[in-house]
Scaffold this motif. Sequence first.
Motif, mmCIF file in Angstrom:
data_model
loop_
_atom_site.group_PDB
_atom_site.id
_atom_site.type_symbol
_atom_site.label_atom_id
_atom_site.label_comp_id
_atom_site.label_asym_id
_atom_site.label_seq_id
_atom_site.Cartn_x
_atom_site.Cartn_y
_atom_site.Cartn_z
ATOM 1 N N LEU A 1 -7.904 55.547 25.297
ATOM 2 C CA LEU A 1 -6.760 55.977 26.064
ATOM 3 C C LEU A 1 -7.166 57.118 26.992
ATOM 4 O O LEU A 1 -7.757 58.092 26.550
ATOM 5 N N THR A 2 -6.868 56.980 28.249
ATOM 6 C CA THR A 2 -7.154 58.051 29.200
ATOM 7 C C THR A 2 -5.941 58.249 30.102
ATOM 8 O O THR A 2 -5.014 57.439 30.103
ATOM 9 N N VAL A 3 -5.962 59.321 30.860
ATOM 10 C CA VAL A 3 -4.903 59.601 31.823
ATOM 11 C C VAL A 3 -5.532 59.597 33.207
ATOM 12 O O VAL A 3 -6.628 60.113 33.398
ATOM 13 N N PRO B 1 0.629 60.935 37.401
ATOM 14 C CA PRO B 1 -0.208 60.547 36.256
ATOM 15 C C PRO B 1 0.243 59.250 35.588
ATOM 16 O O PRO B 1 1.438 59.007 35.420
ATOM 17 N N VAL C 1 -0.969 56.566 32.180
ATOM 18 C CA VAL C 1 -1.791 56.411 30.990
ATOM 19 C C VAL C 1 -2.490 55.061 31.081
ATOM 20 O O VAL C 1 -1.866 54.057 31.424
ATOM 21 N N ALA D 1 3.013 58.035 32.873
ATOM 22 C CA ALA D 1 2.727 58.989 31.804
ATOM 23 C C ALA D 1 3.989 59.653 31.262
ATOM 24 O O ALA D 1 4.075 59.969 30.079
ATOM 25 N N PHE E 1 5.748 57.965 28.360
ATOM 26 C CA PHE E 1 4.780 57.393 27.441
ATOM 27 C C PHE E 1 4.755 58.111 26.097
ATOM 28 O O PHE E 1 4.835 59.336 26.025
ATOM 29 N N ARG E 2 4.596 57.354 25.051
ATOM 30 C CA ARG E 2 4.557 57.908 23.695
ATOM 31 C C ARG E 2 3.749 56.955 22.831
ATOM 32 O O ARG E 2 4.102 55.796 22.691
ATOM 33 N N TYR E 3 2.678 57.463 22.277
ATOM 34 C CA TYR E 3 1.710 56.615 21.566
ATOM 35 C C TYR E 3 1.578 57.146 20.150
ATOM 36 O O TYR E 3 1.328 58.335 19.955
#
Lengths: 245, 245
Positions: free
Chosen positions: B190-192, B210, B212, B235, B238-240
């Motif tokens: 995972l990157t931004v 941004p 994700v 982003a 987003f919630r992981y």
Amino acid sequence: MKSDIPLHDARLPLYQRLRDEMLGKITKGEWRPDRAIPSEAELTKTYGVATGTIRKAVEMLVAEGLLERSQGRGTFVRRPSFDGSLFRFFRLMTANGKRRIPDGRVLECAAATPTKAIADALHLRPHDAAIRIDRLRLIDDKVILVEEIWVPKTPFAALLDLELAAFGNLLYPFYEEHCGQAIASAQETLTVDAADADAAQTLGIVEGKPVVVIERLAFGYDRAPIEWRRSIGAADTFRYQIEIC
Amino acid sequence: MKSDIPLHDARLPLYQRLRDEMLGKITKGEWRPDRAIPSEAELTKTYGVATGTIRKAVEMLVAEGLLERSQGRGTFVRRPSFDGSLFRFFRLMTANGKRRIPDGRVLECAAATPTKAIADALHLRPHDAAIRIDRLRLIDDKVILVEEIWVPKTPFAALLDLELAAFGNLLYPFYEEHCGQAIASAQETLTVDAADADAAQTLGIVEGKPVVVIERLAFGYDRAPIEWRRSIGAADTFRYQIEIC
DNA sequence: CAGTGGTCTAGACCACTGT
DNA sequence: CAGTGGTCTAGACCACTGC
């Protein structure tokens, strides 16, 4: 010879009782870390059971991470070695795909009053005391993560007596050594946010730039919550890797 | 009778080869989900090995979640129940902590030539063909993820004959049903990043904001790579979430 | 070389399920 | 009841380690 085996519960399979028996030897220190335990042949004689039964008991303890077998050498009691599981709770990677554990620098460790959300997460009752740890994580003296960590004062009071410099790069082995608290699992939630003034300054980025926020709740082997932490890092250098099984 | 066992690799232990052999029966559908496999006694006769060896092979597949044993009844092939594991590969959450599976809309599914990085990840040889799937994931008709998915043409050619509307919200059960390919594990990174013009338009955000980026490589039960995918989402929504055990 | 764990055999008896 | 998996035995031979 079966009478040699204490029948903690006669209804349990033999290999289970053997496993419990051997677990006792380890926890009581009769079998010491990094030392070989008796060979399978010896164990079969001592306990008067067949090799297959001994093997099954040993295999259980190997699966539980307490023993380690090495063909031709013997079976050894594992020193709770964080070498192998160092990365278990560590998911940040460098761009080239390697994992490097950053240095940890504890800025403060003191009794404090947590927010309700954190107190709830840690299952604290209204007047239970807690400890807050502020910590930076650095690679090559560059701050890559800002961390806010909360643990209950009981049983973590020992942390309050330590020099800040005495904290190691990894807190979990530290918890285990000084407070007898082992972390078994954790839950992380990852979001992206804009850096506030504080975080931006510490991380050396511009306020409002994206940051990654990781909130973690860590649990002990009894599934009780032990530690809450929030880590914040600059989004552009961030890389999080996970295996899903 | 040992010659009955194909010696995929004669250097592997017998129970390993047996496990592989039995895995084949399952993946090829010779042993069907929810049906009992032959009893241990039968298997020992069929393969000409001792019960202990059969048991060890079966135990491996039980540990891998492919078989299920029930004393007095038999050993059964487990139906890969996506009911329970629906969320296994799905880590996005809404702000209030609930998981909701977004709708999937396949925009295109066609043979194509992957980049070298993707071909390498999938262990494709230089001229092996591949299939690219472009897909949106929506909640309440709002695009939340843009996905680019690659699978090898063999054994996924069946996907090319399907209507785009026929693809379900979850691809993995789909792969299993139409191509006989079950996903056992995956690795995600995972990157931004900043949204490029394309992604920004599809996601309805401003270019440069941004996003994700989740890159996933999914593996089969034989640990061979099966699917590569890259998902991109805004982003801020987003919630992981992940459990580390 | 002797000693260790790794693999495998060819059974026995038991506990449990369904009929 | 017959048939299943669960446990357990009493060995054999092999591959590997360290001396």
